[in-house]
Motif scaffolding. Sequence first.
Motif, PDB file in Angstrom:
ATOM      1  N   GLY A  37       0.795  -1.083  -0.069  1.00  0.00           N
ATOM      2  CA  GLY A  37      -0.017  -0.136   0.147  1.00  0.00           C
ATOM      3  C   GLY A  37       0.769   1.339  -0.031  1.00  0.00           C
ATOM      4  O   GLY A  37       0.471   2.349   0.373  1.00  0.00           O
ATOM      5  N   GLN A  38       1.979   1.278  -0.665  1.00  0.00           N
ATOM      6  CA  GLN A  38       3.170   2.266  -0.328  1.00  0.00           C
ATOM      7  C   GLN A  38       2.697   3.472  -1.658  1.00  0.00           C
ATOM      8  O   GLN A  38       2.816   3.062  -2.824  1.00  0.00           O
ATOM      9  CB  GLN A  38       4.105   1.851  -0.707  1.00  0.00           C
ATOM     10  N   HIS A  39       2.749   4.698  -1.528  1.00  0.00           N
ATOM     11  CA  HIS A  39       2.513   5.642  -2.060  1.00  0.00           C
ATOM     12  C   HIS A  39       3.496   6.951  -1.369  1.00  0.00           C
ATOM     13  O   HIS A  39       2.889   7.433  -0.417  1.00  0.00           O
ATOM     14  CB  HIS A  39       1.333   6.340  -2.553  1.00  0.00           C
ATOM     15  N   PHE A  40       4.609   7.269  -1.908  1.00  0.00           N
ATOM     16  CA  PHE A  40       5.508   7.915  -1.043  1.00  0.00           C
ATOM     17  C   PHE A  40       5.125   9.627  -1.364  1.00  0.00           C
ATOM     18  O   PHE A  40       4.863   9.914  -2.477  1.00  0.00           O
ATOM     19  CB  PHE A  40       6.915   7.813  -1.297  1.00  0.00           C
ATOM     20  N   LEU A  41       5.016  10.417  -0.372  1.00  0.00           N
ATOM     21  CA  LEU A  41       4.827  11.993  -0.429  1.00  0.00           C
ATOM     22  C   LEU A  41       5.999  12.485  -0.259  1.00  0.00           C
ATOM     23  O   LEU A  41       6.828  12.397   0.942  1.00  0.00           O
ATOM     24  CB  LEU A  41       3.817  12.419   0.419  1.00  0.00           C
ATOM     25  N   LEU A  42       6.412  12.773  -1.297  1.00  0.00           N
ATOM     26  CA  LEU A  42       8.068  13.747  -1.174  1.00  0.00           C
ATOM     27  C   LEU A  42       8.178  15.203  -1.138  1.00  0.00           C
ATOM     28  O   LEU A  42       9.152  15.760  -1.015  1.00  0.00           O
ATOM     29  CB  LEU A  42       8.878  13.096  -2.674  1.00  0.00           C
ATOM     30  N   ASP A  43       6.882  15.700  -1.295  1.00  0.00           N
ATOM     31  CA  ASP A  43       6.868  17.235  -1.358  1.00  0.00           C
ATOM     32  C   ASP A  43       6.730  17.956   0.166  1.00  0.00           C
ATOM     33  O   ASP A  43       5.968  17.591   0.804  1.00  0.00           O
ATOM     34  CB  ASP A  43       5.446  17.730  -2.240  1.00  0.00           C
ATOM     35  N   GLY A  44       8.108  18.433   0.223  1.00  0.00           N
ATOM     36  CA  GLY A  44       8.353  19.174   1.865  1.00  0.00           C
ATOM     37  C   GLY A  44       7.105  19.969   2.287  1.00  0.00           C
ATOM     38  O   GLY A  44       6.836  20.218   3.325  1.00  0.00           O
ATOM     39  N   MET A 192     -11.871  16.688   8.526  1.00  0.00           N
ATOM     40  CA  MET A 192     -11.001  16.509   7.367  1.00  0.00           C
ATOM     41  C   MET A 192     -10.147  17.778   7.160  1.00  0.00           C
ATOM     42  O   MET A 192     -10.965  18.809   6.912  1.00  0.00           O
ATOM     43  CB  MET A 192     -11.865  16.294   6.124  1.00  0.00           C
ATOM     44  N   VAL A 193      -8.769  17.644   7.294  1.00  0.00           N
ATOM     45  CA  VAL A 193      -8.450  19.091   7.304  1.00  0.00           C
ATOM     46  C   VAL A 193      -7.544  19.513   5.981  1.00  0.00           C
ATOM     47  O   VAL A 193      -7.468  20.786   5.639  1.00  0.00           O
ATOM     48  CB  VAL A 193      -7.149  19.227   8.338  1.00  0.00           C
ATOM     49  N   THR A 194      -7.351  18.576   4.815  1.00  0.00           N
ATOM     50  CA  THR A 194      -6.960  19.014   3.988  1.00  0.00           C
ATOM     51  C   THR A 194      -6.956  17.730   2.770  1.00  0.00           C
ATOM     52  O   THR A 194      -6.959  16.582   3.297  1.00  0.00           O
ATOM     53  CB  THR A 194      -5.464  19.453   3.819  1.00  0.00           C
ATOM     54  N   ARG A 195      -6.977  18.129   1.620  1.00  0.00           N
ATOM     55  CA  ARG A 195      -6.847  17.079   0.397  1.00  0.00           C
ATOM     56  C   ARG A 195      -5.862  17.146  -0.423  1.00  0.00           C
ATOM     57  O   ARG A 195      -5.104  18.153  -0.710  1.00  0.00           O
ATOM     58  CB  ARG A 195      -8.437  17.100  -0.435  1.00  0.00           C
ATOM     59  N   ILE A 196      -5.329  15.947  -0.896  1.00  0.00           N
ATOM     60  CA  ILE A 196      -4.150  16.076  -1.707  1.00  0.00           C
ATOM     61  C   ILE A 196      -4.135  15.044  -2.712  1.00  0.00           C
ATOM     62  O   ILE A 196      -4.805  14.064  -2.709  1.00  0.00           O
ATOM     63  CB  ILE A 196      -3.008  15.311  -0.681  1.00  0.00           C
ATOM     64  N   PRO A 197      -3.900  15.727  -3.988  1.00  0.00           N
ATOM     65  CA  PRO A 197      -4.248  14.969  -5.101  1.00  0.00           C
ATOM     66  C   PRO A 197      -3.203  13.895  -5.480  1.00  0.00           C
ATOM     67  O   PRO A 197      -2.044  13.948  -5.018  1.00  0.00           O
ATOM     68  CB  PRO A 197      -3.993  16.008  -6.302  1.00  0.00           C
ATOM     69  N   ALA A 200       0.603  14.247  -6.137  1.00  0.00           N
ATOM     70  CA  ALA A 200       1.604  14.620  -5.216  1.00  0.00           C
ATOM     71  C   ALA A 200       2.247  13.527  -4.791  1.00  0.00           C
ATOM     72  O   ALA A 200       3.574  13.549  -4.018  1.00  0.00           O
ATOM     73  CB  ALA A 200       0.807  15.421  -3.991  1.00  0.00           C
ATOM     74  N   PHE A 201       1.913  12.211  -5.280  1.00  0.00           N
ATOM     75  CA  PHE A 201       2.754  11.100  -4.716  1.00  0.00           C
ATOM     76  C   PHE A 201       3.422  10.532  -5.740  1.00  0.00           C
ATOM     77  O   PHE A 201       3.333  10.608  -6.926  1.00  0.00           O
ATOM     78  CB  PHE A 201       1.461   9.961  -4.304  1.00  0.00           C
ATOM     79  N   THR A 202       4.460   9.710  -5.211  1.00  0.00           N
ATOM     80  CA  THR A 202       5.384   8.827  -6.090  1.00  0.00           C
ATOM     81  C   THR A 202       5.122   7.386  -5.607  1.00  0.00           C
ATOM     82  O   THR A 202       5.415   6.806  -4.468  1.00  0.00           O
ATOM     83  CB  THR A 202       6.989   9.142  -6.200  1.00  0.00           C
ATOM     84  N   PRO A 203       4.481   6.223  -6.459  1.00  0.00           N
ATOM     85  CA  PRO A 203       3.851   6.761  -7.705  1.00  0.00           C
ATOM     86  C   PRO A 203       2.342   7.323  -7.276  1.00  0.00           C
ATOM     87  O   PRO A 203       2.022   6.917  -6.386  1.00  0.00           O
ATOM     88  CB  PRO A 203       3.730   5.228  -8.193  1.00  0.00           C
ATOM     89  N   PRO A 204       1.862   7.884  -8.297  1.00  0.00           N
ATOM     90  CA  PRO A 204       0.580   8.598  -8.074  1.00  0.00           C
ATOM     91  C   PRO A 204      -0.534   7.220  -7.935  1.00  0.00           C
ATOM     92  O   PRO A 204      -0.614   6.518  -8.736  1.00  0.00           O
ATOM     93  CB  PRO A 204       0.048   9.093  -9.510  1.00  0.00           C
ATOM     94  N   PRO A 205      -1.451   7.351  -6.870  1.00  0.00           N
ATOM     95  CA  PRO A 205      -2.489   6.450  -6.889  1.00  0.00           C
ATOM     96  C   PRO A 205      -3.384   6.804  -7.655  1.00  0.00           C
ATOM     97  O   PRO A 205      -3.558   7.644  -8.219  1.00  0.00           O
ATOM     98  CB  PRO A 205      -2.904   6.647  -5.213  1.00  0.00           C
ATOM     99  N   LYS A 206      -4.639   5.926  -7.621  1.00  0.00           N
ATOM    100  CA  LYS A 206      -5.781   6.213  -8.739  1.00  0.00           C
ATOM    101  C   LYS A 206      -6.649   7.342  -7.956  1.00  0.00           C
ATOM    102  O   LYS A 206      -7.887   7.642  -8.676  1.00  0.00           O
ATOM    103  CB  LYS A 206      -6.424   5.048  -9.046  1.00  0.00           C
ATOM    104  N   VAL A 207      -6.618   7.499  -6.610  1.00  0.00           N
ATOM    105  CA  VAL A 207      -7.628   8.309  -5.869  1.00  0.00           C
ATOM    106  C   VAL A 207      -7.015   9.322  -5.155  1.00  0.00           C
ATOM    107  O   VAL A 207      -5.661   9.565  -5.129  1.00  0.00           O
ATOM    108  CB  VAL A 207      -8.081   7.396  -4.786  1.00  0.00           C
ATOM    109  N   TRP A 208      -7.657  10.377  -4.862  1.00  0.00           N
ATOM    110  CA  TRP A 208      -7.101  11.447  -4.012  1.00  0.00           C
ATOM    111  C   TRP A 208      -7.270  11.075  -2.604  1.00  0.00           C
ATOM    112  O   TRP A 208      -7.457   9.995  -2.262  1.00  0.00           O
ATOM    113  CB  TRP A 208      -8.423  12.615  -3.991  1.00  0.00           C
ATOM    114  N   SER A 209      -6.299  11.677  -1.834  1.00  0.00           N
ATOM    115  CA  SER A 209      -6.092  11.356  -0.414  1.00  0.00           C
ATOM    116  C   SER A 209      -6.540  12.344   0.272  1.00  0.00           C
ATOM    117  O   SER A 209      -6.785  13.742  -0.011  1.00  0.00           O
ATOM    118  CB  SER A 209      -4.645  11.204  -0.019  1.00  0.00           C
TER     119      SER A 209
END
Length: 284
Positions: A37-44, A192-197, A200-209
């Motif tokens: 279930g890995q999707h890495f968020l690299l944007d600081g 729910m405090v923020t949504r992330i497209p 933004a992830f590596t690799p991109p998932p098929k859904v928003w987070s």
Amino acid sequence: MSTGGAAFPPPQGSPPKLPPLRDVIARHGLNARHALGQHFLLDGNLTDRIVREAGDLTGRHVIEIGPGPGGLTRSILASNAASVTAIELDRRAIGAIQELAETADGRLRVIEADALRIDCASLTPAPRQIIANLPYNVASPLLVGWLRRAAAFERLTLMFQQEVAERICATPASAAYGRLSVLSQWLCDTRMVTRIPPAAFTPPPKVWSAVVAMVPHPAQPEPDLFARMERLTAATFGQRRKMLRGSLRSLGGEALLHQADIAPERRAETLTIAEFDRLARLLP
């Protein structure tokens, strides 16, 4: 929708110069694995925003699940958190996080373990928080396990698939309202405090987070009452198309509903958290 940005005390000194996360991923062969279930968020900027949603971390002991190459870990370490405990199952990521630990002046501890099989509350002293970009495939069972011990945590700041985040925060009579909504809101103030497209992830998932902030209520139920609520929500939402008189037949049916002053013709998704609480307290 809040996006943080409150002013907190400056972090504990200037962080050391760290290599780009993409270099860390390449050096450790840390290509994201779907099975984990890995999707890495690299944007600081995004990881910093998530940490800001956790509030002022001065003196707090933070637990992170599935740090991967350490993007969110870096942002937590840049805060005033007293310590960070990272729990990682993927051995490839252990090396990456150990490298980061060597630069963290003893504030980062790495534990190789399955978070589903570990008592997170036992790992650090209070006040403790969990901040995590949760692996998609185990996010819900992890949350339910933490909710059983909600009193042990000051706050949980957790990223889920947006669909799961919506279920956690859903209101009665909405399509997303269900078992996770009731358990979460019965025990915590949830936002729910923020949504992330996906991009933004590596690799991109098929859904928003989406990131959900959860603050446990001051008064928490005893374990026996929590177990009764689990039985109740499993019965009602396991047969959500049925009227309550049918879905609750094995737990007392119409007699239980009459005692709780709830019409037997209603369905689970129409009940408020207070009505679920009333029913759970009446269960034998």
